[in-house]
Design a protein around this motif. Structure first.
Motif, PDB file in Angstrom:
ATOM      1  N   ILE A   1      48.759  38.257  32.841  1.00  0.00           N
ATOM      2  CA  ILE A   1      48.683  38.147  34.286  1.00  0.00           C
ATOM      3  C   ILE A   1      49.762  39.582  34.653  1.00  0.00           C
ATOM      4  N   MET A   2      48.797  40.505  35.154  1.00  0.00           N
ATOM      5  CA  MET A   2      49.552  41.868  35.296  1.00  0.00           C
ATOM      6  C   MET A   2      50.356  41.717  36.690  1.00  0.00           C
ATOM      7  N   ASP A   3      51.397  41.402  36.911  1.00  0.00           N
ATOM      8  CA  ASP A   3      51.945  41.063  38.283  1.00  0.00           C
ATOM      9  C   ASP A   3      53.301  41.838  38.357  1.00  0.00           C
TER      10      ASP A   3
ATOM     11  N   GLY B   1      52.043  51.406  43.108  1.00  0.00           N
ATOM     12  CA  GLY B   1      52.353  50.482  42.165  1.00  0.00           C
ATOM     13  C   GLY B   1      51.178  49.890  41.446  1.00  0.00           C
ATOM     14  N   HIS B   2      50.021  49.834  42.398  1.00  0.00           N
ATOM     15  CA  HIS B   2      48.640  49.422  41.702  1.00  0.00           C
ATOM     16  C   HIS B   2      48.141  50.791  40.613  1.00  0.00           C
ATOM     17  N   ARG B   3      48.397  51.924  41.261  1.00  0.00           N
ATOM     18  CA  ARG B   3      48.095  53.215  40.496  1.00  0.00           C
ATOM     19  C   ARG B   3      48.944  53.224  39.278  1.00  0.00           C
TER      20      ARG B   3
ATOM     21  N   GLY C   1      50.030  50.771  37.615  1.00  0.00           N
ATOM     22  CA  GLY C   1      49.545  49.496  36.992  1.00  0.00           C
ATOM     23  C   GLY C   1      48.681  49.925  36.168  1.00  0.00           C
ATOM     24  N   VAL C   2      47.626  50.884  36.669  1.00  0.00           N
ATOM     25  CA  VAL C   2      46.454  51.217  35.874  1.00  0.00           C
ATOM     26  C   VAL C   2      46.708  52.149  34.757  1.00  0.00           C
ATOM     27  N   GLU C   3      48.001  52.648  34.728  1.00  0.00           N
ATOM     28  CA  GLU C   3      48.452  53.626  33.792  1.00  0.00           C
ATOM     29  C   GLU C   3      49.014  52.532  32.374  1.00  0.00           C
TER      30      GLU C   3
ATOM     31  N   PHE D   1      44.116  39.693  34.209  1.00  0.00           N
ATOM     32  CA  PHE D   1      43.807  39.188  35.337  1.00  0.00           C
ATOM     33  C   PHE D   1      43.872  40.280  36.420  1.00  0.00           C
ATOM     34  N   ALA D   2      42.742  40.758  36.955  1.00  0.00           N
ATOM     35  CA  ALA D   2      43.205  41.873  37.828  1.00  0.00           C
ATOM     36  C   ALA D   2      42.871  41.816  39.325  1.00  0.00           C
ATOM     37  N   PHE D   3      42.261  40.569  39.747  1.00  0.00           N
ATOM     38  CA  PHE D   3      42.221  40.089  41.029  1.00  0.00           C
ATOM     39  C   PHE D   3      41.660  38.577  41.238  1.00  0.00           C
TER      40      PHE D   3
ATOM     41  N   GLY E   1      38.709  49.923  44.546  1.00  0.00           N
ATOM     42  CA  GLY E   1      38.466  51.469  43.968  1.00  0.00           C
ATOM     43  C   GLY E   1      38.804  51.476  42.360  1.00  0.00           C
ATOM     44  N   LEU E   2      39.814  50.485  41.693  1.00  0.00           N
ATOM     45  CA  LEU E   2      40.289  50.829  40.785  1.00  0.00           C
ATOM     46  C   LEU E   2      39.265  50.530  39.555  1.00  0.00           C
ATOM     47  N   PRO E   3      38.512  49.790  39.460  1.00  0.00           N
ATOM     48  CA  PRO E   3      37.368  49.425  38.335  1.00  0.00           C
ATOM     49  C   PRO E   3      36.660  50.785  38.182  1.00  0.00           C
ATOM     50  N   GLN E   4      36.435  51.459  39.142  1.00  0.00           N
ATOM     51  CA  GLN E   4      35.819  52.960  38.969  1.00  0.00           C
ATOM     52  C   GLN E   4      36.641  53.726  38.537  1.00  0.00           C
ATOM     53  N   GLU E   5      37.929  53.944  39.198  1.00  0.00           N
ATOM     54  CA  GLU E   5      38.945  54.762  38.568  1.00  0.00           C
ATOM     55  C   GLU E   5      39.141  54.618  37.076  1.00  0.00           C
ATOM     56  N   TYR E   6      39.435  53.458  36.767  1.00  0.00           N
ATOM     57  CA  TYR E   6      39.839  52.971  35.566  1.00  0.00           C
ATOM     58  C   TYR E   6      38.558  53.576  34.327  1.00  0.00           C
ATOM     59  N   LEU E   7      37.386  53.042  34.967  1.00  0.00           N
ATOM     60  CA  LEU E   7      36.321  53.135  33.864  1.00  0.00           C
ATOM     61  C   LEU E   7      35.805  54.727  33.810  1.00  0.00           C
ATOM     62  N   TYR E   8      35.866  55.288  35.046  1.00  0.00           N
ATOM     63  CA  TYR E   8      35.649  56.718  35.042  1.00  0.00           C
ATOM     64  C   TYR E   8      36.220  57.569  33.863  1.00  0.00           C
TER      65      TYR E   8
ATOM     66  N   TYR F   1      58.352  44.391  35.635  1.00  0.00           N
ATOM     67  CA  TYR F   1      56.919  44.418  36.471  1.00  0.00           C
ATOM     68  C   TYR F   1      55.987  45.206  35.766  1.00  0.00           C
ATOM     69  N   TRP F   2      54.699  45.135  35.992  1.00  0.00           N
ATOM     70  CA  TRP F   2      53.651  45.504  35.179  1.00  0.00           C
ATOM     71  C   TRP F   2      53.770  46.794  35.034  1.00  0.00           C
ATOM     72  N   PRO F   3      54.124  47.773  36.135  1.00  0.00           N
ATOM     73  CA  PRO F   3      54.268  49.143  36.117  1.00  0.00           C
ATOM     74  C   PRO F   3      55.152  49.635  34.835  1.00  0.00           C
TER      75      PRO F   3
HETATM   76  C1  V0D Z   1      45.692  46.580  40.069  1.00  0.00           C
HETATM   77  C2  V0D Z   1      46.962  46.277  37.564  1.00  0.00           C
HETATM   78  C3  V0D Z   1      41.447  47.881  36.193  1.00  0.00           C
HETATM   79  C4  V0D Z   1      46.886  44.954  38.272  1.00  0.00           C
HETATM   80  C5  V0D Z   1      46.214  47.175  37.085  1.00  0.00           C
HETATM   81  C6  V0D Z   1      39.844  45.165  41.810  1.00  0.00           C
HETATM   82  C7  V0D Z   1      46.290  45.283  39.622  1.00  0.00           C
HETATM   83  C8  V0D Z   1      45.282  47.844  38.006  1.00  0.00           C
HETATM   84  C9  V0D Z   1      40.533  47.158  36.900  1.00  0.00           C
HETATM   85  C10 V0D Z   1      39.208  47.025  36.341  1.00  0.00           C
HETATM   86  C11 V0D Z   1      43.284  46.624  38.953  1.00  0.00           C
HETATM   87  C12 V0D Z   1      38.521  46.031  36.710  1.00  0.00           C
HETATM   88  C13 V0D Z   1      37.215  45.686  36.187  1.00  0.00           C
HETATM   89  C14 V0D Z   1      36.572  46.437  35.180  1.00  0.00           C
HETATM   90  C15 V0D Z   1      37.473  47.692  34.729  1.00  0.00           C
HETATM   91  C16 V0D Z   1      38.632  47.911  35.392  1.00  0.00           C
HETATM   92  C17 V0D Z   1      41.223  46.771  37.899  1.00  0.00           C
HETATM   93  C18 V0D Z   1      41.401  45.521  39.837  1.00  0.00           C
HETATM   94  C19 V0D Z   1      42.808  45.850  40.094  1.00  0.00           C
HETATM   95  C20 V0D Z   1      40.886  44.614  40.962  1.00  0.00           C
HETATM   96  F1  V0D Z   1      35.592  46.328  34.757  1.00  0.00           F
HETATM   97  N1  V0D Z   1      42.713  48.060  37.017  1.00  0.00           N
HETATM   98  N2  V0D Z   1      42.380  46.897  38.215  1.00  0.00           N
HETATM   99  N3  V0D Z   1      40.483  45.932  38.916  1.00  0.00           N
HETATM  100  N4  V0D Z   1      44.662  46.884  38.894  1.00  0.00           N
END
Ligand code: V0D
Length: 259
Positions: free
Chosen positions: A38-40, A56-58, A60-62, A82-84, A101-108, A233-235
């Motif tokens: 759980i990334m909180d 913080g979310h950005r 969190g992606v790192e 746990f993303a959402f 927008g983060l799934p795209q950003e991460y997967l890209y 914190y997750w970041p």
């Molecule tokens: C924000 C920290 C990757 C927690 C991580 C839409 C909250 C970054 C994804 C992701 C989020 C989801 C599906 C997928 C590939 C990547 C993601 C969300 C939030 C919610 F197939 N990071 N991330 N999705 N955060």
């Protein structure tokens, strides 16, 4: 020419980092097969720095990128993030928009590396409620890693555990009515109707950010999981925190209800 291992005298001169020591304390043969996280704490991390929640979310992606790489290199079989949650739609519209927008950003940026590392992406949750671009990004990630047989990387997105259980009950009802299900309903049959079908239950559940709750995450699946909480914190979560959790996990004695 073969290189010799440094002798004891030389080893003394090479300082071990905290991370080396944590790593040495891990038994590679007894790693948890499935780790759920759980990334909180992203919002509070940002607030304490006077930054918008999106920062913080950005960050969190790192953290996510590093943890996924590290878990896969250690040989963890399943990693569930746990993303959402289904409740997260109630957040302010601009924040929901940013998160989606983060799934795209991460997967890209990560998809080529996930494929290279043999990591398979999977979704826990209903993709139909996701905005088009997010859904397409996730579906592309799932398709392009479908052949990967290394670590399974689950993203719980638009996920709620009670909804998952209700959905399983409904589908079981349908399958009983249409004759697809003829056997008795036991735990194994029930589990095969959950999003996590086919994967072992989590051995270890980690929650960052200092809250001591499960927040409707994997309620059925964590019946026997070890729980590990940190105020970090997750970041700010780093590979050494994961090593710490794995070491603590290995030092606990698991009984599965037995004595
Ligand atoms: C924000 C920290 C990757 C927690 C991580 C839409 C909250 C970054 C994804 C992701 C989020 C989801 C599906 C997928 C590939 C990547 C993601 C969300 C939030 C919610 F197939 N990071 N991330 N999705 N955060």
């Amino acid at each position: 020419m073969p290189v010799d291992r440094p002798g004891p005298a030389l080893m003394e001169l090479i300082e071990m980092t905290t991370e080396d020591k944590l790593f040495e304390a891990i038994d590679a043969e007894r790693l948890p097969a499935h780790v759920a996280i759980i990334m909180d704490g992203n919002g509070r991390w940002a607030k304490e720095r006077g930054l918008p929640r999106s920062a913080g979310h950005r960050q969190g992606v790192e953290t996510l990128r590093e943890v996924v790489r590290y878990a896969s290199s250690l040989g963890i079989g399943v990693l569930t993030m746990f993303a959402f949650s289904t409740e997260n739609w109630r957040r302010p519209p601009w924040e929901v928009k940013y998160l989606m927008g983060l799934p795209q950003e991460y997967l890209y940026s990560e998809l080529p590396e996930l494929i290279k590392n043999n990591v398979r992406v999977n979704l826990l949750g209903d993709p139909r409620r996701l905005p088009g671009p997010a859904r397409q990004a996730v579906e592309k990630g799932i398709e392009e890693t479908a052949h990967c047989s290394g670590m399974l990387l689950n993203f719980a997105l638009n996920y709620g555990s009670r909804q998952e259980i209700i959905r399983a009950v409904r589908t079981i009802g349908e399958d009983l009515a249409n004759g697809k299900l003829t056997s008795a309903i036991d735990e194994e049959v029930f589990a095969s109707y959950l999003y996590t079908a086919g994967a072992p239950d989590p051995d270890l559940l980690i929650r960052t950010g200092g809250e001591y709750r499960l927040s409707n995450f994997l309620l059925w699946q964590i019946a026997y999981s070890e729980l590990w909480f940190t105020k970090t914190y997750w970041p700010d979560f780093k590979c050494r925190h994961l090593l710490q959790a794995l070491g603590d996990y290995q030092r606990r004695e698991r009984r599965f209800g037995q004595v």
